[in-house]
Structure formats: C-alpha cells, structure tokens
Design a protein around this motif. Structure first.
Motif, PDB file in Angstrom:
ATOM      1  N   HIS A  99       8.204   5.657   9.203  1.00 57.51           N
ATOM      2  CA  HIS A  99       7.001   4.656   8.664  1.00 57.51           C
ATOM      3  C   HIS A  99       6.942   4.585   7.053  1.00 57.51           C
ATOM      4  O   HIS A  99       7.292   4.063   7.004  1.00 57.51           O
ATOM      5  CB  HIS A  99       5.443   4.847   8.921  1.00 57.51           C
ATOM      6  CG  HIS A  99       4.344   3.609   8.627  1.00 57.51           C
ATOM      7  ND1 HIS A  99       3.623   2.742   9.365  1.00 57.51           N
ATOM      8  CD2 HIS A  99       4.165   2.775   7.118  1.00 57.51           C
ATOM      9  CE1 HIS A  99       3.057   1.753   8.374  1.00 57.51           C
ATOM     10  NE2 HIS A  99       3.674   1.577   7.224  1.00 57.51           N
ATOM     11  N   HIS A 127      -3.118   2.616   9.055  1.00 56.94           N
ATOM     12  CA  HIS A 127      -3.582   1.048   9.221  1.00 56.94           C
ATOM     13  C   HIS A 127      -4.987   0.818   9.960  1.00 56.94           C
ATOM     14  O   HIS A 127      -4.622  -0.554  10.784  1.00 56.94           O
ATOM     15  CB  HIS A 127      -2.504  -0.095   9.156  1.00 56.94           C
ATOM     16  CG  HIS A 127      -1.010   0.168   8.029  1.00 56.94           C
ATOM     17  ND1 HIS A 127       0.046   0.891   8.187  1.00 56.94           N
ATOM     18  CD2 HIS A 127      -1.418  -1.036   6.344  1.00 56.94           C
ATOM     19  CE1 HIS A 127       0.533   1.222   7.459  1.00 56.94           C
ATOM     20  NE2 HIS A 127       0.000  -0.232   6.692  1.00 56.94           N
ATOM     21  N   HIS A 137       7.099  -4.681   9.069  1.00 54.88           N
ATOM     22  CA  HIS A 137       6.571  -3.111   9.096  1.00 54.88           C
ATOM     23  C   HIS A 137       5.797  -2.783   9.700  1.00 54.88           C
ATOM     24  O   HIS A 137       4.590  -3.286  10.529  1.00 54.88           O
ATOM     25  CB  HIS A 137       6.622  -3.221   7.765  1.00 54.88           C
ATOM     26  CG  HIS A 137       4.881  -2.553   7.402  1.00 54.88           C
ATOM     27  ND1 HIS A 137       3.918  -3.404   6.970  1.00 54.88           N
ATOM     28  CD2 HIS A 137       4.596  -1.448   6.640  1.00 54.88           C
ATOM     29  CE1 HIS A 137       3.185  -2.711   5.844  1.00 54.88           C
ATOM     30  NE2 HIS A 137       3.478  -1.559   6.480  1.00 54.88           N
ATOM     31  N   ALA A 193       2.714  -1.927   9.993  1.00 55.13           N
ATOM     32  CA  ALA A 193       1.615  -2.299  10.006  1.00 55.13           C
ATOM     33  C   ALA A 193       0.042  -2.915  10.963  1.00 55.13           C
ATOM     34  O   ALA A 193      -1.348  -2.775  10.843  1.00 55.13           O
ATOM     35  CB  ALA A 193       1.306  -3.245   9.100  1.00 55.13           C
ATOM     36  N   GLU A 237       0.450  -1.021   0.393  1.00 56.39           N
ATOM     37  CA  GLU A 237      -0.124   0.131   0.038  1.00 56.39           C
ATOM     38  C   GLU A 237       1.126   1.503  -0.345  1.00 56.39           C
ATOM     39  O   GLU A 237       0.545   2.250   0.090  1.00 56.39           O
ATOM     40  CB  GLU A 237      -1.418  -0.164   1.128  1.00 56.39           C
ATOM     41  CG  GLU A 237      -0.343   0.183   2.569  1.00 56.39           C
ATOM     42  CD  GLU A 237       0.296  -1.101   3.070  1.00 56.39           C
ATOM     43  OE1 GLU A 237       0.186  -2.527   2.250  1.00 56.39           O
ATOM     44  OE2 GLU A 237       0.680  -0.997   3.947  1.00 56.39           O
ATOM     45  N   HIS A 238       1.826   0.913   0.180  1.00 53.98           N
ATOM     46  CA  HIS A 238       2.949   2.285   0.547  1.00 53.98           C
ATOM     47  C   HIS A 238       4.017   2.424  -1.487  1.00 53.98           C
ATOM     48  O   HIS A 238       3.735   3.933  -0.850  1.00 53.98           O
ATOM     49  CB  HIS A 238       4.055   2.078   1.276  1.00 53.98           C
ATOM     50  CG  HIS A 238       3.593   2.026   2.984  1.00 53.98           C
ATOM     51  ND1 HIS A 238       2.850   3.278   3.127  1.00 53.98           N
ATOM     52  CD2 HIS A 238       3.454   1.110   3.303  1.00 53.98           C
ATOM     53  CE1 HIS A 238       2.820   2.669   4.899  1.00 53.98           C
ATOM     54  NE2 HIS A 238       2.694   1.632   4.732  1.00 53.98           N
TER      55      HIS A 238
END
Ligand SMILES: [Zn+2]
Length: 309
Positions: free
Chosen positions: A128, A142, A206, A208, A68-69
């Motif tokens: 992040h 998230h 990560h 999330a 999503e990043h």
C-alpha cells in the motif's frame, strides 16, 4: 514586603491575561471552556465536531484534497498542534507525516489518540505505502469507510473528550448515541440499495476501499496503484486491461486526491467507466460530512453499476 510585591505581580499578570484572552475570545467566537483539538484527517475532524459539539474547536491538518499518504506538512500545522490539547489520528502507519510534527511541536500537554484501536482489520492485499515495510502486520488503514468501524472510533473520541473535559460528559455521551443511531440508519438504507444490484464488480484506484466493499457488498477485482505516488508498469497495465476484459469489469473507482491519468488510459483502452469517489470528506461537492460522504459514495457507485448494464 516581598510577599506583597509577589501578590501585586500575580494580580498584574492576571489582569493582562484576562484582557488578552478576552480579546482572543471575541475574535474567535469561542467560549473560555472550548477544548482545542487537532486531527490528521478531515473525516476525524467531522467525528470530533459531532461528538464534541458545542464544546470543541477542531482543525484538521490535511483538507479533503490532499492524499492521506503523501501529505507535506505546512509550518502552520505545528502551531495548530502546539495550541491543541488533543490530537486524533488513525494510526496503522497511515499518517507517517504526523510523527515528526508531533515531535517538533514538543508539547508535553498534548494527548495523542489512536482511533483505530480495537477495530477489526483487513490485511493489506497489495503493497500500500512504499514508505513502510511492515504494513502487513498493521492492516489496511482506511477503516473509516465502514460505518461499523466508525462506531468504535467515535467511542474512542468520546472517551478522550470526557477525560479532557469531564464537565460536559453528558453532552458527549448524548451526541455519541445520537450519531451511532444515524450510522445504523444510513447503513441499513444503503445496504438495501446495493443488494438489488446484479453486478458488484469494481476496480479501484488505490487500496482505500476494502472495508467499504466488505460492508456494502462490492467486489474489488484489482487495485490500479499499489503504492501511492508511483505509476504502474507497462506489464501491470497489460494485466489490468486483460482483467477488465476477462472479468467484464464495468467500473473503475477513481479518487480526486490521485492523478487521473492511469484510470483514463484504462478507460480509453477498454471502455470501462470512471466513477470518482472520495475516501475523505470535502473533496467532492456535497460530501463535507461523513454521513453525506458514505451516502454519496454508495449511491454514485450503485447508479454507475446499474447504468453500465
Ligand atoms: Zn490510502
């Protein structure tokens, strides 16, 4: 004379229009009143499909397999946006890649809805996303991994669908209340499973998972990656290995959207178990819908933590 020719042109236009739209209706199988919606993430697609059924046609820009990043938009994404009346996103600086798409689509009829509005945020413990500098002010994006936050998101979706298509307000409200009930029911059942665990410590791939961990009672000791797309330094790797040993961490939560290399090295060094969970639906078998995704993530993690004892 002029007037009648203008009527003729209008009639001809309407005829052509109805012939073409008739063809396209047959091809897609959707009715004339179908509301076209685009979402940034597949998890939002699932929510809009649940709330909007059967009056919406929803596409997600990213599938469950991309991060999503770090997503790179495709040319077809802009066409999707141009065809849509509503676009749902998380916001909070998560979908940095969608802003240029919206701008380039240049579609004045498009309403963009930020679904994170009014969600109580958890501040970023770690850096992040390398692309933004003011992430601390916005909070961790998230949010959907806590079913209680989803209740707020789904309410925004219902409001937007009702505004765009008031004729089906009754259906949108009914779908929403049914879904809120399902969310509560699932959460209760899963909380019971987690509560029986003696060890709830995890390390995550990560950042999330803070909302997920807070809701269900897991304890995140550290994140491997603080910037998606970068790799931890040798010094950071040493710190992580030391932490796994000192805190007796038995499980690393990895993600199918990210490179498995670093969790693998940590596992080889310490014997820690790697448990792949997904923040997005569709990346792991049986997780196509949000409710299944949350159930899968909690149950898989619970059984791994039980096994590790
Ligand atoms: Zn993330």
């Amino acid at each position: 004379m002029q007037k009648s020719s203008s009527y003729l042109r209008k009639a001809l236009f309407l005829l052509i229009f109805s012939v073409f739209s008739g063809i396209s209706l047959k091809a897609t199988g959707y009715g004339a009143e179908t509301l076209r919606v685009v979402t940034t993430l597949p998890v939002l697609q699932d929510f809009v499909e649940v709330v909007g059924a059967p009056h919406v046609q929803v596409s997600s820009l990213i599938s469950g397999l991309e991060s999503e990043h770090t997503y790179t938009p495709k040319p077809s994404d802009m066409i999707l946006i141009k065809k849509s009346k509503l676009l749902f996103k998380i916001g909070l600086g998560l979908e940095t890649w969608v802003e240029a798409l919206i701008k380039n689509a240049d579609h004045p009829g498009l309403a963009v809805i930020v679904t994170s509005k009014n969600v109580p945020l958890i501040e970023e413990a770690d850096h992040h996303d390398g692309e933004k500098s003011d992430h601390h002010a916005e909070g961790n994006p998230h949010i959907w991994l806590d079913p209680q936050n989803v209740k707020i998101m789904v309410a925004h979706i219902a409001t937007a669908l009702i505004a765009a298509d008031p004729a089906h307000e009754g259906d949108y409200r009914k779908n929403t209340s049914n879904y809120l009930e399902k969310l509560d029911h699932l959460e209760k059942a899963l909380l019971l499973k987690v509560s029986q665990l003696p060890d709830k410590k995890i390390m995550t791939h990560h950042p999330a998972w803070p909302y997920f961990a807070k809701r269900f009672g897991f304890e995140i000791k550290a994140n491997i990656l603080t910037q998606v797309g970068s790799e931890p330094s040798a010094k950071k790797m040493g710190t992580l290995i030391h932490l796994i040993q000192k805190e007796d961490i038995k499980v690393i939560v990895s993600e199918p959207q990210l490179n498995p290399k670093i969790p693998k090295i940590l596992s080889e060094e310490t014997g820690v178990m790697i448990v792949p969970l997904s923040p997005l639906p569709g990346a792991l078998p049986g997780t196509e819908h949000y409710l299944d995704l949350i159930r899968y993530n909690v149950e898989t993690l619970v059984s791994a933590l039980k096994r590790s004892k």
